[in-house]
Design an enzyme around this catalytic site. Structure first.
Site, PDB file in Angstrom:
ATOM      1  N   ASP A 106       0.760  -1.149   0.059  1.00 35.57           N
ATOM      2  CA  ASP A 106       0.045   0.007   0.045  1.00 35.57           C
ATOM      3  C   ASP A 106       0.894   1.245   0.105  1.00 35.57           C
ATOM      4  O   ASP A 106       0.522   2.379   0.434  1.00 35.57           O
ATOM      5  CB  ASP A 106      -0.901  -0.065   1.298  1.00 35.57           C
ATOM      6  N   GLU A 128      -1.366  -8.835  -1.130  1.00 30.49           N
ATOM      7  CA  GLU A 128      -1.684  -8.273   0.120  1.00 30.49           C
ATOM      8  C   GLU A 128      -3.167  -7.439  -0.293  1.00 30.49           C
ATOM      9  O   GLU A 128      -3.205  -6.483   0.483  1.00 30.49           O
ATOM     10  CB  GLU A 128      -0.547  -7.500   0.806  1.00 30.49           C
ATOM     11  N   GLU A 142      -1.976   4.994   3.299  1.00 29.46           N
ATOM     12  CA  GLU A 142      -1.970   3.657   2.684  1.00 29.46           C
ATOM     13  C   GLU A 142      -3.529   3.225   2.561  1.00 29.46           C
ATOM     14  O   GLU A 142      -3.636   2.349   1.553  1.00 29.46           O
ATOM     15  CB  GLU A 142      -1.408   2.697   3.851  1.00 29.46           C
ATOM     16  N   HIS A 221       6.296   4.019  13.261  1.00 31.07           N
ATOM     17  CA  HIS A 221       6.735   4.950  12.209  1.00 31.07           C
ATOM     18  C   HIS A 221       5.470   5.677  11.486  1.00 31.07           C
ATOM     19  O   HIS A 221       5.933   6.215  10.417  1.00 31.07           O
ATOM     20  CB  HIS A 221       7.538   4.243  10.908  1.00 31.07           C
ATOM     21  N   ARG A 223       2.855   7.665   9.568  1.00 32.22           N
ATOM     22  CA  ARG A 223       2.369   9.033   9.343  1.00 32.22           C
ATOM     23  C   ARG A 223       1.486   9.714  10.098  1.00 32.22           C
ATOM     24  O   ARG A 223       1.146  10.941  10.449  1.00 32.22           O
ATOM     25  CB  ARG A 223       2.209   9.642   8.029  1.00 32.22           C
ATOM     26  N   HIS A 254      13.018   3.975  13.072  1.00 27.69           N
ATOM     27  CA  HIS A 254      12.773   4.081  11.399  1.00 27.69           C
ATOM     28  C   HIS A 254      13.871   5.462  11.141  1.00 27.69           C
ATOM     29  O   HIS A 254      13.818   6.339  11.833  1.00 27.69           O
ATOM     30  CB  HIS A 254      11.388   4.284  11.373  1.00 27.69           C
TER      31      HIS A 254
HETATM   32  C1  UD1 Z   1       6.939   4.218   3.897  1.00 24.19           C
HETATM   33  C2  UD1 Z   1       5.458   3.867   3.310  1.00 24.19           C
HETATM   34  C3  UD1 Z   1       4.862   3.179   4.756  1.00 24.19           C
HETATM   35  C4  UD1 Z   1       5.424   2.004   5.104  1.00 24.19           C
HETATM   36  C5  UD1 Z   1       6.780   2.363   5.437  1.00 24.19           C
HETATM   37  C6  UD1 Z   1       7.648   1.277   5.743  1.00 24.19           C
HETATM   38  C7  UD1 Z   1       4.331   5.427   1.941  1.00 24.19           C
HETATM   39  C8  UD1 Z   1       3.651   6.922   2.003  1.00 24.19           C
HETATM   40  N1  UD1 Z   1       4.764   5.344   3.102  1.00 24.19           N
HETATM   41  O1  UD1 Z   1       6.941   5.194   4.904  1.00 24.19           O
HETATM   42  O2  UD1 Z   1       3.456   2.766   4.014  1.00 24.19           O
HETATM   43  O3  UD1 Z   1       4.848   1.595   6.142  1.00 24.19           O
HETATM   44  O4  UD1 Z   1       7.548   3.175   4.312  1.00 24.19           O
HETATM   45  O5  UD1 Z   1       8.802   1.445   6.539  1.00 24.19           O
HETATM   46  O6  UD1 Z   1       4.714   4.947   0.837  1.00 24.19           O
HETATM   47  N2  UD1 Z   1      14.555   7.506   4.782  1.00 24.19           N
HETATM   48  C9  UD1 Z   1      15.989   7.306   4.993  1.00 24.19           C
HETATM   49  N3  UD1 Z   1      16.403   6.136   4.507  1.00 24.19           N
HETATM   50  C10 UD1 Z   1      15.635   5.052   4.118  1.00 24.19           C
HETATM   51  C11 UD1 Z   1      14.175   5.223   4.117  1.00 24.19           C
HETATM   52  C12 UD1 Z   1      13.636   6.385   4.486  1.00 24.19           C
HETATM   53  O7  UD1 Z   1      16.649   8.210   5.207  1.00 24.19           O
HETATM   54  O8  UD1 Z   1      16.056   4.008   3.696  1.00 24.19           O
HETATM   55  C13 UD1 Z   1      13.952   8.784   5.236  1.00 24.19           C
HETATM   56  C14 UD1 Z   1      13.892   9.806   4.047  1.00 24.19           C
HETATM   57  O9  UD1 Z   1      14.195  11.120   4.539  1.00 24.19           O
HETATM   58  C15 UD1 Z   1      12.548   9.595   3.522  1.00 24.19           C
HETATM   59  C16 UD1 Z   1      11.740   9.709   4.677  1.00 24.19           C
HETATM   60  O10 UD1 Z   1      12.425   8.723   5.512  1.00 24.19           O
HETATM   61  O11 UD1 Z   1      12.329  10.868   2.700  1.00 24.19           O
HETATM   62  C17 UD1 Z   1      10.471   8.846   4.397  1.00 24.19           C
HETATM   63  O12 UD1 Z   1      10.293   7.800   3.623  1.00 24.19           O
HETATM   64  P1  UD1 Z   1       9.038   7.291   2.953  1.00 24.19           P
HETATM   65  O13 UD1 Z   1       9.271   6.047   2.249  1.00 24.19           O
HETATM   66  O14 UD1 Z   1       8.436   8.689   2.261  1.00 24.19           O
HETATM   67  O15 UD1 Z   1       7.637   7.147   4.103  1.00 24.19           O
HETATM   68  P2  UD1 Z   1       8.031   6.243   5.188  1.00 24.19           P
HETATM   69  O16 UD1 Z   1       7.461   6.966   6.678  1.00 24.19           O
HETATM   70  O17 UD1 Z   1       9.205   5.433   5.425  1.00 24.19           O
HETATM   71  N1  UDP Z   2      11.978  -4.689  10.028  1.00 24.22           N
HETATM   72  C1  UDP Z   2      13.290  -5.035   9.928  1.00 24.22           C
HETATM   73  N2  UDP Z   2      14.173  -4.110  10.693  1.00 24.22           N
HETATM   74  C2  UDP Z   2      13.577  -3.196  11.634  1.00 24.22           C
HETATM   75  C3  UDP Z   2      12.211  -3.002  11.567  1.00 24.22           C
HETATM   76  C4  UDP Z   2      11.395  -3.671  10.849  1.00 24.22           C
HETATM   77  O1  UDP Z   2      13.828  -5.633   9.151  1.00 24.22           O
HETATM   78  O2  UDP Z   2      14.432  -2.669  12.349  1.00 24.22           O
HETATM   79  C5  UDP Z   2      10.987  -5.569   9.331  1.00 24.22           C
HETATM   80  C6  UDP Z   2       9.883  -6.140  10.145  1.00 24.22           C
HETATM   81  O3  UDP Z   2      10.492  -7.537  10.418  1.00 24.22           O
HETATM   82  C7  UDP Z   2       8.896  -6.482   9.056  1.00 24.22           C
HETATM   83  C8  UDP Z   2       9.033  -5.115   8.283  1.00 24.22           C
HETATM   84  O4  UDP Z   2      10.263  -4.736   8.349  1.00 24.22           O
HETATM   85  O5  UDP Z   2       9.067  -7.378   8.113  1.00 24.22           O
HETATM   86  C9  UDP Z   2       7.900  -4.275   8.341  1.00 24.22           C
HETATM   87  O6  UDP Z   2       8.278  -2.943   8.137  1.00 24.22           O
HETATM   88  P1  UDP Z   2       7.729  -1.489   8.568  1.00 24.22           P
HETATM   89  O7  UDP Z   2       7.353  -1.745  10.021  1.00 24.22           O
HETATM   90  O8  UDP Z   2       8.772  -0.614   8.152  1.00 24.22           O
HETATM   91  O9  UDP Z   2       6.659  -1.428   7.598  1.00 24.22           O
HETATM   92  P2  UDP Z   2       4.949  -1.692   7.601  1.00 24.22           P
HETATM   93  O10 UDP Z   2       5.109  -3.316   7.789  1.00 24.22           O
HETATM   94  O11 UDP Z   2       4.369  -0.794   8.692  1.00 24.22           O
HETATM   95  O12 UDP Z   2       4.229  -1.094   6.373  1.00 24.22           O
END
Ligand code: UD1
Ligand code: UDP
Length: 386
Positions: A106, A128, A142, A221, A223, A254
Site C-alpha cells: 500500500d 496483500e 495507505e 513510524h 504518518r 525508523h
Molecule cells: C513508507 C510507506 C509506509 C510504510 C513504510 C515502511 C508511503 C507513503 N509510506 O513510509 O506505508 O509503512 O515506508 O517502512 O509509501 N528514509 C531514509 N532512508 C531510508 C528510508 C527512509 O533516510 O532507507 C527517510 C527519508 O528522509 C525519506 C523519509 O525517511 O524521505 C520518509 O520515507 P518514505 O518512504 O516517504 O515514508 P516512510 O515513513 O518510510
Molecule cells: N523490520 C526490519 N528491521 C527493523 C524493523 C522492521 O527488518 O528494524 C522488518 C519487520 O520484520 C517487518 C518489516 O520490516 O517485516 C515491517 O516494516 P515497517 O514496519 O517499516 O513497515 P509496515 O509493515 O508498517 O508497512
C-alpha cells in the site's frame, strides 16, 4: 485492454518494490518465480523509495535488482515521490515491455506502479489485497492507496478471508484468491538462516543491552501518528522503561526524520530504553524471537509476531490487521500515553493475560503463499494453451 499473454513462451513480469516491507514480502515470491526460468521472464525494479533500509534486505534475500530508480530524498513529500516514481517507472516499462506488473501492499511505490501499468494497459497483480481499516486517514495514505490499487488490479492475492470479504464488499470478485501473506514465507526463510545464535546475541550485547531481562521490542513510524500521538507513544515508552527494572525496551528507530527527531528527543538517555539503528531483517527476527512482547504500529510486525508466539500491542487507533485481534494474539491499544502504559503493564504483571495472547497460531498464513501464487500463474499459463 492488453490481456495477460499466458500463451507466450515466457511471460514478462515486472516486480516493483520501494520500501522495506515490500522487499521482505516480495523476496520469497521472486525466488519462487525464478525456479521456472522457462516460463517466466522476471525483472525486478526498486523505485529506491527507501535506500539504506532496503539495502541489507536485498542482499540477505539475494535479490538481483534489474532497475533501480534511486528516488529517495531526505524527507520528501508524497506528491514529489509519487510524480518521480511515475516518471521513472514509465521508462522501465518502455524498455522491458512487461505483460504484467506485480505490486505488494500500500505504499506510494505500489500506487504509482499500478497507475503506470493501467496507463499502459498492462495487467496488474496486487499482493496483500483487500486490507481495509475503513478510515480514509488511518493509516495515511495507505488506506486510499490500497483502495485505488484494488480498483485497478486485475489479479488480487488476498492474505485472509477477511481481506477477501473486503474486496467482495467493493464488488471486486473476479480473480481473487486467498493465499495467506508472503511475509510468513519470508519469516520462515529468515528462521532457517538464524542458526548462529552467537552473532545475534553478541550484536545486542555489544550495544550494552542486558539480554537476561524481559525484552520489549518497539517499532513505530506511521504518518498518521506524527505530532501529539507520536509524542504520547514515546512518553509511554519512557514511563514503562523507568517503571520496570527487569525489562529492557529495544527500539530500532525508523529513518524517517520525523520519527528520529521525536524518538531521540524523548527517549535518549532513558533507563532501560535502547534506541538502535534499523535492524537488518535476520537481526530483527532474532530479537523478536527473544522478546517478551512487541509494542508496534507496524503492519508487517503485527503479521510476523504470532509466528514466534509473541503477543503484540498495536499502537494505532484502527488496524486493518483484524485477524490478529480476532485470534487474540494482538491487541489494539491506541496511541494515548495512559492506555499504552496500562496495557503494557498488564502484560508485564499478569501472567494470565500474557498466556491468553500466546499459542493461537498465526492467522496471517502458513508460509506457502508464494508457492500458491506461482502455482496459480502456472495454471493460468497452461490454460491459455487450451
Ligand atoms: C513508507 C510507506 C509506509 C510504510 C513504510 C515502511 C508511503 C507513503 N509510506 O513510509 O506505508 O509503512 O515506508 O517502512 O509509501 N528514509 C531514509 N532512508 C531510508 C528510508 C527512509 O533516510 O532507507 C527517510 C527519508 O528522509 C525519506 C523519509 O525517511 O524521505 C520518509 O520515507 P518514505 O518512504 O516517504 O515514508 P516512510 O515513513 O518510510
Ligand atoms: N523490520 C526490519 N528491521 C527493523 C524493523 C522492521 O527488518 O528494524 C522488518 C519487520 O520484520 C517487518 C518489516 O520490516 O517485516 C515491517 O516494516 P515497517 O514496519 O517499516 O513497515 P509496515 O509493515 O508498517 O508497512
Amino acid at each position: 485492454m492488453k490481456k495477460l499473454c499466458w500463451y507466450a513462451i515466457k511471460m514478462k513480469v515486472l516486480i516493483v518494490f520501494g520500501t522495506r516491507p515490500e522487499v521482505i514480502k516480495l523476496a520469497p515470491l521472486i525466488h519462487e518465480f525464478k525456479k521456472y526460468p522457462d516460463l517466466f521472464d522476471i525483472r525486478v525494479c526498486s523505485t529506491g523509495q527507501h535506500q539504506e533500509m532496503v539495502k541489507s534486505i536485498i542482499s540477505f534475500f539475494n535479490i538481483t535488482v534489474d532497475y533501480n530508480l534511486n528516488l529517495m530524498r531526505e524527507n520528501q513529500s508524497l506528491t514529489l515521490l509519487m510524480a518521480n516514481v511515475l516518471i521513472g517507472l514509465k521508462k522501465v516499462i518502455d524498455e522491458f515491455k512487461p505483460e504484467n506488473i506485480i505490486v505488494q501492499g500500500d505504499t506510494t511505490s505500489v500506487l504509482a506502479g499500478s497507475i503506470v501499468g493501467y496507463y499502459n494497459k498492462i495487467t496488474i497483480t496486487h499482493l496483500e489485497a483487500g486490507l481495509r481499516s475503513g478510515n480514509k486517514f488511518s493509516p495515511f495514505p495507505e488506506e486510499i492507496n490500497r483502495k485505488v490499487v484494488g480498483s485497478i488490479a486485475d489479479y488480487h492475492f488476498a492474505p485472509s478471508n477477511i481481506a477477501v470479504d473486503n474486496l467482495f464488499k467493493e464488488k471486486i470478485t473476479k480473480n481473487v484468491w486467498n493465499v495467506g501473506n508472503t511475509v510468513i514465507d519470508a519469516i520462515h526463510m529468515a528462521l532457517k538462516f538464524i542458526n548462529n545464535v552467537g552473532i545475534y546475541k553478541n550484536f545486542f550485547l555489544s550495544r550494552k543491552i542486558d539480554m537476561s531481562k524481559r525484552i520489549i521490542l518497539v517499532t513505530a513510524h506511521r504518518r498518521e501518528s506524527f505530532g501529539n500521538h507520536f509524542v504520547d507513544m514515546c512518553e509511554a515508552i519512557k514511563v514503562i522503561g523507568e517503571k520496570y527494572d527487569d525489562v529492557v525496551i529495544v527500539y530500532p528507530v525508523h529513518l524517517n526524520p520525523n520519527v528520529q527527531r521525536v524518538a531521540k528527543k524523548i527517549l535518549s538517555n532513558t533507563n532501560n530504553v535502547y534506541l538502535l539503528e534499523p535492524l537488518e531483517y535476520p537481526f530483527l527476527v532474532w530479537l523478536m524471537s527473544q522478546s517478551y512482547f512487541v509494542l508496534t504500529d507496524s503492519g508487517g510486525i503485527q503479521e510476523e509476531a504470532p509466528s514466534l508466539n509473541k503477543p503484540v500491542l498495536v499502537m494505532r487507533e484502527v488496524t486493518e490487521r483484524q485477524e490478529g485481534i480476532k485470534a487474540g494474539v494482538s491487541k489494539l491499544v491506541g496511541t494515548k500515553k495512559e492506555n499504552i502504559i496500562k496495557e503494557a503493564s498488564a502484560l508485564l504483571e499478569d501472567n494470565q493475560i500474557y498466556k491468553s495472547m500466546i499459542d493461537a497460531g498465526n492467522p496471517y498464513g502458513d508460509g506457502t503463499a508464494s508457492k500458491k501464487i506461482v502455482d496459480i500463474y502456472k495454471k493460468m499459463k497452461l490454460e491459455s494453451y487450451k
